[in-house]
Scaffold this active site. Structure first.
Site, PDB file in Angstrom:
ATOM      1  N   CYS A  68      -8.088  79.593  27.583  1.00 27.26           N
ATOM      2  CA  CYS A  68      -6.740  79.020  27.557  1.00 27.26           C
ATOM      3  C   CYS A  68      -5.760  79.860  28.373  1.00 27.26           C
ATOM      4  O   CYS A  68      -5.631  81.060  28.137  1.00 27.26           O
ATOM      5  CB  CYS A  68      -6.265  78.915  26.113  1.00 27.26           C
ATOM      6  N   TYR A 199      -0.591  70.464  34.160  1.00 24.91           N
ATOM      7  CA  TYR A 199      -0.956  69.552  33.071  1.00 24.91           C
ATOM      8  C   TYR A 199      -0.241  68.211  33.210  1.00 24.91           C
ATOM      9  O   TYR A 199      -0.802  67.162  32.896  1.00 24.91           O
ATOM     10  CB  TYR A 199      -0.616  70.185  31.719  1.00 24.91           C
TER      11      TYR A 199
END
Length: 364
Positions: A68, A199
């Site tokens: 992440c 994103y």
């Protein structure tokens, strides 16, 4: 805060409560742009303990998956500041289901300190009906095994400031007071245009939303390319919090975002300043030695099945590129700041699998 303290009310949920995927595990919603839920547990660990969580060596456990990028920031900050002995580290594996990150890399699939199989358990220990995504990074209070905070924006700032008494000798000042306003402004801009910008492009549910996000991302990357033409780091000759936040996005760009998130105007390695900057930081102790490319690729290509339904993980790119000379040291440089020095090698238990990185680091 003791185990008998009444459970506080969790932050008010919003609808839909998604961070970033919904309860069915979907990331992309047809007809919609991607909106990240930015409401996190706001508690802070401070020297005065005003939120009930005082700075104490050995009390807290950082849960941070290598895969992440938001968690990667905390791994870098912890390394640079020498907080490894003060804050223990739990690392979930690179893949997870819709419920939670899991400790599948640990013996018996349980975190050896908390005893949990899922990070979800630490959240539910404090908030039995926690309404949103179970995210990393998260800091857990070891005595009570309850989550303290998952506010990734604040965690690294508090590592740099509130945890200062526990910093190693020679730790850099990642958040120098004279530059805080400029760092904060730059970080806010990078968050929306770059860190979350990839994103917004990758999870866009319409062509218009995708093209808007794509254009904003590349406009921002062009600005950063120019900014880095005459300075070694984002704020000048020394590493700061801004570099800690940008690097995790850049190091993932060619292996993941370029293809998986369709941010494919050009590979990062074709941008002279940004690519040299990325290589420079990758080769700097505390940055590249936190990067596990295999886990990064598995996370995106295996978990995000609405983008990659086959779960096929690409073999490339050539990671040796990250070790090519960068010549960034020809620019004005004071990497660690006045009186600062490089961190020690990673703890032996935290060395990245040599098969997953071009770096070959020997643990302490």
């Amino acid at each position: 805060m003791t185990a008998t303290t009444p459970a506080p009310t969790p932050p008010e949920p919003q609808e839909p409560a998604r961070s970033p995927h919904d309860q069915k595990g979907s990331y992309v919603h047809e007809g919609k742009s991607f909106q990240r839920d930015m409401r996190y547990i706001p508690d802070r660990i401070t020297r005065d303990g005003r939120d009930g969580w005082p700075v104490e060596a050995g009390r807290y456990r950082l849960i941070a998956a290598r895969a992440c990028p938001w968690a990667n920031r905390t791994l870098i900050s912890r390394r640079l500041l020498g907080l490894e002995e003060a804050i223990s580290l739990g690392m979930p594996g690179p893949t997870h289901d819709r419920r939670s990150w899991t400790f599948d890399l640990d013996p018996d699939g349980r975190d050896p300190v908390l005893g949990y199989e899922r990070l979800q358990e630490a959240y539910f220990a404090r908030y039995p009906d926690y309404p949103r995504g179970i995210t990393v990074p998260a800091v857990v209070d070891v005595p009570t095994r309850k989550v303290v905070t998952n506010d990734f924006q604040q965690i690294t700032l508090d590592f740099a400031t509130e945890f200062a008494p526990l910093h190693r000798e020679g730790a850099p000042d990642l958040y120098p007071e004279a530059q805080r306003a400029e760092i904060d402004e730059l970080n806010r801009w990078m968050l929306h245009r770059v860190n979350n910008g990839v994103y917004k492009a990758g999870f866009a549910g319409t062509q218009d939303a995708y093209e808007t996000a794509y254009a904003e991302l590349w406009e921002a990357l062009d600005v950063l390319e120019t900014r880095l033409a005459d300075r070694r780091y984002l704020m000048g000759p020394s590493i700061t919090e801004a570099d800690v936040r940008l690097f995790p996005t850049l190091v993932r760009f060619d292996p993941v975002y370029f293809s998986h998130f369709k941010t494919n105007r050009q590979p990062l390695f074709t941008m002279p300043n940004l690519w040299a900057y990325t290589r420079d930081l990758f080769q700097t102790p505390g940055f590249g030695d936190t990067i596990d490319f295999q886990q990064i690729k598995e996370h995106y290509y295996v978990v995000q099945t609405d983008i990659n339904p086959t779960r096929v993980v690409p073999a490339g790119p050539d990671l040796e590129r990250f070790l090519e000379p960068h010549d960034r040291d020809l620019l004005p440089s004071d990497t660690w700041g006045p009186g600062g020095s490089a961190p020690l090698s990673p703890l032996a238990a935290e060395v990245v699998d040599p098969a997953h990185t071009p770096l070959h680091v020997t643990g302490r």
